[in-house]
Design a protein around this motif. Structure first.
Motif, PDB file in Angstrom:
ATOM      1  N   ILE A   1      12.924  70.495 -10.199  1.00 58.98           N
ATOM      2  CA  ILE A   1      12.786  69.566  -9.078  1.00 58.98           C
ATOM      3  C   ILE A   1      12.083  70.289  -7.938  1.00 58.98           C
ATOM      4  O   ILE A   1      12.522  71.357  -7.512  1.00 58.98           O
ATOM      5  N   ILE A   2      10.989  69.704  -7.460  1.00 53.02           N
ATOM      6  CA  ILE A   2      10.163  70.377  -6.458  1.00 53.02           C
ATOM      7  C   ILE A   2      10.273  69.644  -5.127  1.00 53.02           C
ATOM      8  O   ILE A   2      10.059  68.432  -5.053  1.00 53.02           O
ATOM      9  N   HIS A   3      10.601  70.404  -4.093  1.00 56.55           N
ATOM     10  CA  HIS A   3      10.737  69.879  -2.732  1.00 56.55           C
ATOM     11  C   HIS A   3       9.621  70.432  -1.856  1.00 56.55           C
ATOM     12  O   HIS A   3       8.913  71.363  -2.243  1.00 56.55           O
ATOM     13  N   ARG A   4       9.498  69.901  -0.640  1.00 54.91           N
ATOM     14  CA  ARG A   4       8.609  70.434   0.408  1.00 54.91           C
ATOM     15  C   ARG A   4       9.171  69.980   1.742  1.00 54.91           C
ATOM     16  O   ARG A   4      10.263  69.425   1.810  1.00 54.91           O
ATOM     17  N   HIS A   5       8.412  70.191   2.813  1.00 59.29           N
ATOM     18  CA  HIS A   5       8.976  69.906   4.135  1.00 59.29           C
ATOM     19  C   HIS A   5       8.850  68.438   4.532  1.00 59.29           C
ATOM     20  O   HIS A   5       8.065  67.679   3.971  1.00 59.29           O
ATOM     21  N   VAL A   6       9.656  68.059   5.514  1.00 56.71           N
ATOM     22  CA  VAL A   6       9.599  66.703   6.067  1.00 56.71           C
ATOM     23  C   VAL A   6       8.259  66.496   6.766  1.00 56.71           C
ATOM     24  O   VAL A   6       7.554  67.442   7.079  1.00 56.71           O
ATOM     25  N   ARG A   7       7.909  65.238   7.007  1.00 53.78           N
ATOM     26  CA  ARG A   7       6.631  64.887   7.625  1.00 53.78           C
ATOM     27  C   ARG A   7       5.498  65.666   6.949  1.00 53.78           C
ATOM     28  O   ARG A   7       4.796  66.458   7.580  1.00 53.78           O
ATOM     29  N   PRO A   8       5.292  65.432   5.662  1.00 53.29           N
ATOM     30  CA  PRO A   8       4.376  66.275   4.888  1.00 53.29           C
ATOM     31  C   PRO A   8       2.922  66.180   5.346  1.00 53.29           C
ATOM     32  O   PRO A   8       2.439  65.123   5.735  1.00 53.29           O
ATOM     33  N   ASP A   9       2.246  67.321   5.286  1.00 55.57           N
ATOM     34  CA  ASP A   9       0.815  67.392   5.533  1.00 55.57           C
ATOM     35  C   ASP A   9       0.133  67.622   4.183  1.00 55.57           C
ATOM     36  O   ASP A   9       0.798  67.700   3.139  1.00 55.57           O
ATOM     37  N   PRO A  10      -1.197  67.733   4.138  1.00 56.61           N
ATOM     38  CA  PRO A  10      -1.870  67.908   2.844  1.00 56.61           C
ATOM     39  C   PRO A  10      -1.408  69.123   2.052  1.00 56.61           C
ATOM     40  O   PRO A  10      -1.305  69.051   0.817  1.00 56.61           O
ATOM     41  N   ASP A  11      -1.112  70.237   2.724  1.00 53.43           N
ATOM     42  CA  ASP A  11      -0.690  71.410   1.963  1.00 53.43           C
ATOM     43  C   ASP A  11       0.691  71.218   1.359  1.00 53.43           C
ATOM     44  O   ASP A  11       0.951  71.660   0.233  1.00 53.43           O
ATOM     45  N   ALA A  12       1.590  70.585   2.089  1.00 59.29           N
ATOM     46  CA  ALA A  12       2.930  70.329   1.547  1.00 59.29           C
ATOM     47  C   ALA A  12       2.842  69.484   0.278  1.00 59.29           C
ATOM     48  O   ALA A  12       3.438  69.813  -0.760  1.00 59.29           O
ATOM     49  N   LEU A  13       2.075  68.392   0.348  1.00 59.80           N
ATOM     50  CA  LEU A  13       1.951  67.507  -0.809  1.00 59.80           C
ATOM     51  C   LEU A  13       1.089  68.133  -1.899  1.00 59.80           C
ATOM     52  O   LEU A  13       1.381  67.995  -3.090  1.00 59.80           O
ATOM     53  N   GLY A  14       0.011  68.814  -1.492  1.00 56.74           N
ATOM     54  CA  GLY A  14      -0.864  69.421  -2.487  1.00 56.74           C
ATOM     55  C   GLY A  14      -0.155  70.476  -3.309  1.00 56.74           C
ATOM     56  O   GLY A  14      -0.274  70.516  -4.546  1.00 56.74           O
ATOM     57  N   SER A  15       0.610  71.348  -2.635  1.00 59.11           N
ATOM     58  CA  SER A  15       1.322  72.404  -3.372  1.00 59.11           C
ATOM     59  C   SER A  15       2.462  71.826  -4.197  1.00 59.11           C
ATOM     60  O   SER A  15       2.678  72.233  -5.347  1.00 59.11           O
TER      61      SER A  15
ATOM     62  N   GLY B   1      22.339  71.836 -13.203  1.00 61.95           N
ATOM     63  CA  GLY B   1      21.676  72.762 -14.117  1.00 61.95           C
ATOM     64  C   GLY B   1      20.171  72.827 -13.959  1.00 61.95           C
ATOM     65  O   GLY B   1      19.471  73.349 -14.838  1.00 61.95           O
ATOM     66  N   ALA B   2      19.651  72.334 -12.841  1.00 64.01           N
ATOM     67  CA  ALA B   2      18.195  72.264 -12.650  1.00 64.01           C
ATOM     68  C   ALA B   2      17.678  73.451 -11.844  1.00 64.01           C
ATOM     69  O   ALA B   2      18.401  74.072 -11.055  1.00 64.01           O
ATOM     70  N   LEU B   3      16.400  73.741 -12.042  1.00 66.96           N
ATOM     71  CA  LEU B   3      15.680  74.708 -11.214  1.00 66.96           C
ATOM     72  C   LEU B   3      15.035  73.946 -10.066  1.00 66.96           C
ATOM     73  O   LEU B   3      14.381  72.917 -10.280  1.00 66.96           O
ATOM     74  N   VAL B   4      15.223  74.425  -8.839  1.00 72.91           N
ATOM     75  CA  VAL B   4      14.632  73.794  -7.662  1.00 72.91           C
ATOM     76  C   VAL B   4      13.596  74.742  -7.062  1.00 72.91           C
ATOM     77  O   VAL B   4      13.881  75.929  -6.853  1.00 72.91           O
ATOM     78  N   ILE B   5      12.398  74.238  -6.808  1.00 68.78           N
ATOM     79  CA  ILE B   5      11.345  74.997  -6.140  1.00 68.78           C
ATOM     80  C   ILE B   5      11.043  74.298  -4.816  1.00 68.78           C
ATOM     81  O   ILE B   5      10.769  73.092  -4.803  1.00 68.78           O
TER      82      ILE B   5
ATOM     83  N   TYR C   1      18.444  69.720  -2.281  1.00 69.36           N
ATOM     84  CA  TYR C   1      17.919  70.908  -2.962  1.00 69.36           C
ATOM     85  C   TYR C   1      19.035  71.899  -3.288  1.00 69.36           C
ATOM     86  O   TYR C   1      18.950  72.664  -4.258  1.00 69.36           O
ATOM     87  N   LYS C   2      20.104  71.891  -2.479  1.00 80.04           N
ATOM     88  CA  LYS C   2      21.221  72.822  -2.667  1.00 80.04           C
ATOM     89  C   LYS C   2      22.033  72.521  -3.931  1.00 80.04           C
ATOM     90  O   LYS C   2      22.832  73.350  -4.370  1.00 80.04           O
TER      91      LYS C   2
END
Length: 309
Positions: free
Chosen positions: A16-30, A73-77, A92-93
């Motif tokens: 499961i992949i997370h990123r920051h709130v109010r995403p910008d192009p790098d948050a969504l792209g990565s 049992g999941a890996l979170v990135i 994510y926790k």
């Protein structure tokens, strides 16, 4: 560390992949680029990208909706997120192992594994660097489109000083996949009539203080009048950046009655320490903060002026 991260990805069936709130192009792209990269290498794995949707960047792709039990049992990135407070979707926790994968200063080294490299232009570039070591992962047209978008966003179309020779070499590897970069730019710079009119308002009404600092304040009422959301307005943060003499600028946007989003930028002066004093942080020349009154935005402006003196 790249090899260890690769081993974890290969070990876990659910990622499961997370990123920051109010995403910008790098948050969504990565985030979405990492998801596509893993799915390409291991199509049998269950890979999800979670967080709130951002309509202005919907062309990057959609977020997944999952239940809490999927985290068992999941890996979170977590991509492109300096501190836990800014992680979109605080579940994510619930994962078994959490990996922090980022290019911001490592002020909060959360997670079981931490890989932070502040020398790269973006977290999207860091994903490319990861594939250079973990060769089981291949750059496809889909992955390249997403990572290219993240790099373009964080380098200001390769104009910012975080653009290095390595950045350009890695971007070249993306272009070699043959993805349609013109389609990306058409989507990124597409503007609604409301956004064009708001940009005109900003250009007519921003202030220049002591010929060094540019400031615009947008209230919730003004955003409502133009029919633009607080997140959408972030696309205009650099619209007056090229005014002669400006060394730094601030884009203040009212998000609620008690919270004002502060986007701070500069050409060379370090501003992230100012952001830290106001519930924020970021890079030396691109940072964000939160003010809880318009009076506090005046304090931030004064601090910017002092930093430029």
């Amino acid at each position: 560390m790249f090899s260890i991260i690769s081993e974890h990805i290969q070990q876990y069936e659910t990622i499961i992949i997370h990123r920051h709130v109010r995403p910008d192009p790098d948050a969504l792209g990565s985030q979405l680029g990492f998801k596509a990269l893993i799915k390409q290498a291991f199509p049998e794995k269950k890979v999800y990208a979670v967080g709130e949707e951002e309509p202005s960047l919907a062309f990057f792709g959609k977020m997944d909706t999952i239940e809490d039990d999927v985290y068992k049992g999941a890996l979170v990135i977590v991509c492109d997120t300096a501190n836990t407070e800014r992680i979109s979707d605080q579940r994510y926790k619930l994962g078994e192992v959490v990996i922090k994968f980022d290019h911001h200063p490592n002020e909060e080294p959360y997670g079981d594994l931490v890989y932070v490299d502040t020398t790269v232009s973006s977290t999207s570039e860091l994903v490319i660097a990861f594939t250079e070591v973990a060769r089981v992962f291949k750059l496809t047209e889909e992955v390249a489109f997403l990572l290219y978008g993240g790099i373009v966003g964080d380098t200001g179309r390769f104009r910012f000083r975080n653009t290095t020779a390595d950045t350009l070499r890695r971007t070249a590897t993306l272009l070699e996949t043959g993805f349609d970069s013109n389609a990306f730019y058409r989507n990124l710079y597409k503007r609604s009539l409301n956004m064009v009119r708001l940009e005109g308002y900003v250009l007519q009404n921003f202030e220049v203080i002591q010929e060094k600092v540019g400031v615009i304040k947008l209230t919730a009422e003004q955003l409502h009048r133009f029919g633009v959301t607080a997140n959408e307005s972030s696309l205009l943060v650099n619209c007056f950046a090229d005014v002669e003499g400006l060394e730094a600028w601030a884009f203040f946007v009212e998000e609620s009655e008690t919270k004002i989003r502060c986007r701070l930028r500069s050409k060379s002066v370090s501003i992230n320490e100012i952001a830290k004093r106001h519930a924020g942080g970021g890079h030396p020349v691109a940072a964000g903060a939160t003010a809880y009154s318009w009076e506090e935005t005046d304090v931030i402006t004064t601090e910017l002026v002092e930093a430029c003196t």
